[in-house]
Design a protein around this motif. Structure first.
Motif, PDB file in Angstrom:
ATOM      1  N   ARG A 132       9.102  -3.059   3.957  1.00 26.35           N
ATOM      2  CA  ARG A 132       7.983  -3.318   4.744  1.00 26.35           C
ATOM      3  C   ARG A 132       6.582  -3.808   3.992  1.00 26.35           C
ATOM      4  NH1 ARG A 132       7.386   2.659   8.252  1.00 26.35           N
ATOM      5  NH2 ARG A 132       9.153   2.143   9.746  1.00 26.35           N
ATOM      6  N   CYS A 139       0.864  -1.161  -0.087  1.00 28.72           N
ATOM      7  CA  CYS A 139      -0.149   0.069   0.083  1.00 28.72           C
ATOM      8  C   CYS A 139       0.867   1.163   0.058  1.00 28.72           C
ATOM      9  CB  CYS A 139      -0.878   0.012   1.226  1.00 28.72           C
ATOM     10  SG  CYS A 139      -1.525   1.531   1.953  1.00 28.72           S
ATOM     11  N   CYS A 183      -3.182  -1.680   4.245  1.00 26.96           N
ATOM     12  CA  CYS A 183      -4.221  -0.384   4.427  1.00 26.96           C
ATOM     13  C   CYS A 183      -5.358  -0.658   4.943  1.00 26.96           C
ATOM     14  CB  CYS A 183      -4.443  -0.207   2.945  1.00 26.96           C
ATOM     15  SG  CYS A 183      -3.193   0.323   1.882  1.00 26.96           S
ATOM     16  N   ASP A 225       4.377   5.717  13.492  1.00 29.48           N
ATOM     17  CA  ASP A 225       4.268   4.334  13.906  1.00 29.48           C
ATOM     18  C   ASP A 225       3.980   4.104  15.332  1.00 29.48           C
ATOM     19  OD1 ASP A 225       4.261   2.836  11.206  1.00 29.48           O
ATOM     20  OD2 ASP A 225       6.513   3.216  11.432  1.00 29.48           O
ATOM     21  N   ARG A 268      -1.945   1.341   8.273  1.00 35.18           N
ATOM     22  CA  ARG A 268      -1.757   2.523   8.011  1.00 35.18           C
ATOM     23  C   ARG A 268      -2.955   3.091   7.128  1.00 35.18           C
ATOM     24  NH1 ARG A 268       3.069   3.557   3.790  1.00 35.18           N
ATOM     25  NH2 ARG A 268       2.237   5.763   3.902  1.00 35.18           N
ATOM     26  N   CYS A 277      -4.230   4.495   3.521  1.00 31.02           N
ATOM     27  CA  CYS A 277      -3.260   4.592   2.316  1.00 31.02           C
ATOM     28  C   CYS A 277      -4.252   5.589   1.434  1.00 31.02           C
ATOM     29  CB  CYS A 277      -3.344   3.155   1.724  1.00 31.02           C
ATOM     30  SG  CYS A 277      -2.329   2.091   2.899  1.00 31.02           S
ATOM     31  N   SER A 336       2.881  -3.058   3.922  1.00 32.21           N
ATOM     32  CA  SER A 336       1.958  -2.204   4.411  1.00 32.21           C
ATOM     33  C   SER A 336       0.551  -2.728   4.229  1.00 32.21           C
ATOM     34  CB  SER A 336       1.835  -1.004   3.504  1.00 32.21           C
ATOM     35  OG  SER A 336       2.949  -0.246   3.635  1.00 32.21           O
TER      36      SER A 336
END
Length: 280
Positions: free
Chosen positions: A115, A34, A119, A42, A99, A101, A117
């Motif tokens: 990483r 994402c 979304c 974080d 996170r 996105c 990610s």
């Protein structure tokens, strides 16, 4: 399942992997996204020392707070990390970051940032699809799809971070890893794999003419059938996924036990140098 909710061309397949590594990394061994927005820090931005899979979350934006709460309540990413840390001794850190996105982004592993990610909006999209289908267990089925997606993306991270050698398409190999780990989790894992197979079928039904010969992902309908085949081939008796003549034909079902055994042998061999003895 690459999700493209907005205007513009749709690239087939749910999980989009950002390819930055050279294609020559994929060499000889084993026969399934994402970027963008989402500010904030974080919860655990600084990785702990050592290897293994670590999970952290960034602050949710707007409506994403509901989806972040779902992830935290179900501990989906944490349980994937616990499974892998209990079975593999990884020399390098793999970070999974939840996170908010940019619109149309989907979970991905980015080899540049190293990483995975996850979304938050993707959670809402999957949940909405099961609601629209009037599924009797929307939360459970959504959790299953998210878990499968996490394993798929972590597979890309393992291939990158460990330099694993395989043959075939990396996206297919990552799908096989998701099935490999989910089927090791018993009835719950089987239910998650079935949810993912059904979700791929939903995307295929939404776009029955999907298909781009240059895309690295198999079409959603094919990925759905593959997961049903692994479910069929890994079980016996009443637990065996039925060959319905549709997504899983009787002819394909006859090969599924061999396909599943090959999948398991391949990943067992790839991960043998990192396996925790007695870790399952």
């Amino acid at each position: 399942m690459l999700h493209h909710a907005g205007p513009g061309p749709r690239t087939p397949s749910r999980a989009r992997y950002v390819r930055i590594l050279p294609a020559t990394l994929a060499c000889a061994f084993l026969a399934t996204a994402c970027g963008g927005g989402g500010g904030g820090r974080d919860d655990d931005a600084r990785p702990r020392s050592g290897g293994g899979v670590a999970v952290s979350y960034r602050e949710a934006e707007g409506d994403d707070a509901e989806h972040l709460a779902f992830l935290r309540r179900r501990r989906l990413a944490e349980r994937v990390a616990e499974d892998l840390n209990a079975t593999l001794r990884l020399p390098r850190r793999i970070a999974v970051v939840g996170r908010s996105c940019a619109e149309d982004d989907v979970p991905e592993y980015d080899p540049e940032t190293r990483r995975v990610s996850l979304c938050y909006g993707y959670v809402g999209e999957v949940r909405a699809m099961f609601r629209q289908a009037r599924d009797p267990d929307v939360p459970g089925r959504t959790a299953g799809v998210i878990t499968e997606t996490l394993y798929h993306e972590v597979a890309h991270a393992l291939i990158d971070r460990l330099g694993l050698r395989f043959t075939g398409r990396e996206e297919d190999v990552a799908d096989q890893f998701a099935a490999y780990r989910l089927l090791a989790r018993g009835a719950e894992g089987r239910a998650a794999l079935r949810a993912a197979a059904d979700n791929y079928a939903q995307y295929a039904a939404d776009d029955p003419e999907e298909g781009d010969p240059s895309d690295e992902h198999a079409p959603d309908a094919v990925r759905s059938a593959n997961y049903l085949c692994y479910l069929h081939g890994s079980a016996t008796g009443r637990d065996r996924e039925p060959a319905d003549g549709g997504r899983l034909t009787r002819e394909r079902a006859e090969q599924c036990a061999d396909e599943y055994r090959a999948l398991r042998r391949g990943w067992d061999a790839l991960l043998a140098p990192y396996a925790v003895r007695g870790g399952g």
